[in-house]
Design a protein around this motif. Sequence first.
Motif, short mmCIF file in Angstrom:
data_model
loop_
_atom_site.label_atom_id
_atom_site.label_comp_id
_atom_site.label_asym_id
_atom_site.label_seq_id
_atom_site.Cartn_x
_atom_site.Cartn_y
_atom_site.Cartn_z
N UNK A 8 -7.09 -0.78 4.31
CA UNK A 8 -8.60 -1.47 3.44
C UNK A 8 -10.22 -1.21 4.59
N UNK A 9 -11.17 -1.12 3.92
CA UNK A 9 -12.38 -0.51 4.90
C UNK A 9 -12.77 -1.26 5.31
N UNK A 10 -12.91 -2.75 4.45
CA UNK A 10 -13.57 -3.77 5.10
C UNK A 10 -12.75 -5.49 4.59
N UNK A 11 -12.80 -6.07 4.66
CA UNK A 11 -12.19 -7.44 4.67
C UNK A 11 -11.66 -7.70 5.17
N UNK A 12 -10.60 -9.28 4.22
CA UNK A 12 -9.71 -9.76 5.08
C UNK A 12 -8.31 -8.50 4.93
N UNK A 13 -7.94 -7.60 4.08
CA UNK A 13 -7.03 -7.07 4.00
C UNK A 13 -7.27 -6.25 4.94
N UNK A 14 -7.99 -5.25 5.48
CA UNK A 14 -8.44 -4.89 6.83
C UNK A 14 -8.11 -5.03 7.84
N UNK A 15 -9.41 -6.75 7.80
CA UNK A 15 -8.53 -7.06 9.15
C UNK A 15 -7.19 -7.77 9.19
N UNK A 42 -4.30 3.61 17.95
CA UNK A 42 -4.03 3.38 19.84
C UNK A 42 -2.37 3.15 19.87
N UNK A 43 -1.38 3.88 20.19
CA UNK A 43 -0.18 3.77 20.57
C UNK A 43 0.94 3.59 19.73
N UNK A 44 -0.08 4.90 19.49
CA UNK A 44 1.03 6.07 18.81
C UNK A 44 0.08 7.30 18.72
N UNK A 45 0.50 8.29 19.15
CA UNK A 45 0.14 9.87 19.45
C UNK A 45 -0.14 10.76 18.24
N UNK A 46 -1.10 10.86 17.74
CA UNK A 46 -1.03 11.04 17.06
C UNK A 46 -1.51 11.31 15.11
N UNK A 47 -1.85 10.07 15.39
CA UNK A 47 -2.14 9.39 13.54
C UNK A 47 -3.64 8.87 13.57
N UNK A 48 -4.08 9.18 12.73
CA UNK A 48 -5.48 9.78 11.92
C UNK A 48 -5.71 8.32 11.11
N UNK A 49 -6.67 7.63 11.42
CA UNK A 49 -7.24 6.27 10.79
C UNK A 49 -8.00 6.64 9.79
N UNK A 50 -7.85 6.43 8.44
CA UNK A 50 -8.64 6.84 7.35
C UNK A 50 -8.94 5.66 6.39
N UNK A 51 -10.13 4.85 6.85
CA UNK A 51 -11.06 3.61 5.72
C UNK A 51 -11.20 4.12 4.30
N UNK A 52 -10.61 2.83 3.88
CA UNK A 52 -10.94 3.60 1.98
C UNK A 52 -10.41 2.36 1.20
N UNK A 53 -11.05 2.34 0.70
CA UNK A 53 -11.36 1.44 -0.07
C UNK A 53 -9.33 0.99 -1.38
#
Length: 236
Positions: A8-15, A42-53
Amino acid sequence: MSLKIGVPSKGRLMEKTFDWFGARGVTMSRSGDEREYSGRVDGVDGVQLVLLSAGEIPRELAAGRIHLGVTGTDLIREKLADWPEQVAEVAPLGFGFADLIIAVPNCWIDVDTLDDLDAVAAQFRARHGQRLRIATKYHRLVRDFLREAGVAEYSLVDSQGATEGTVRNLTAEAIADITSSGETLRANHLKILSDGLILRSQAELFAARAADWSPANRTILSALTARLGLTTPSLP
């Protein structure tokens, strides 16, 4: 290769999602300012973060455009008709708790159960010549629930916001909505039917069955689940 995880890209769910992963040694963060929907892991190689609703994540999982996603149980089951065929449950995350319920006006003193609602709906149709209206944005889940309960003579009215106010505004006679504390229901003089619980929801981590699970991505998934202390899901 990279394994994409939708968050989730924002708010308490993201946090709370960032906190949950961070407590297990996987650090997620935004890159750029708050209006940019990009980030890093960071912490595991090869993981990409995608921020979405949160509402977009079920669609992206079903399409296989992301490998993993964090969203609510309610959104997965509402948006994906055959959800077990499209996603695998990896882990409940222990936050974002909410119940999907049926609620009616407090002044309906004799209406406490689904059977009572069915009787009132029949009376409403006979008296007014139209079906009793239930406001909701969860059409699939509510329709299936009411069909199994034998409730008829109703129609669903789409409501994408402020559903609790639809009864007061005379655009519906009852509602089906998500609630956590029940305070908004009480403020709008609504009560939950005693057997009106449709679904208990929380934030969960899901895996997309249709994603590219190449040997390289499976290796990344195994490293990520090991770091998180989770069992690697069985995938195609």
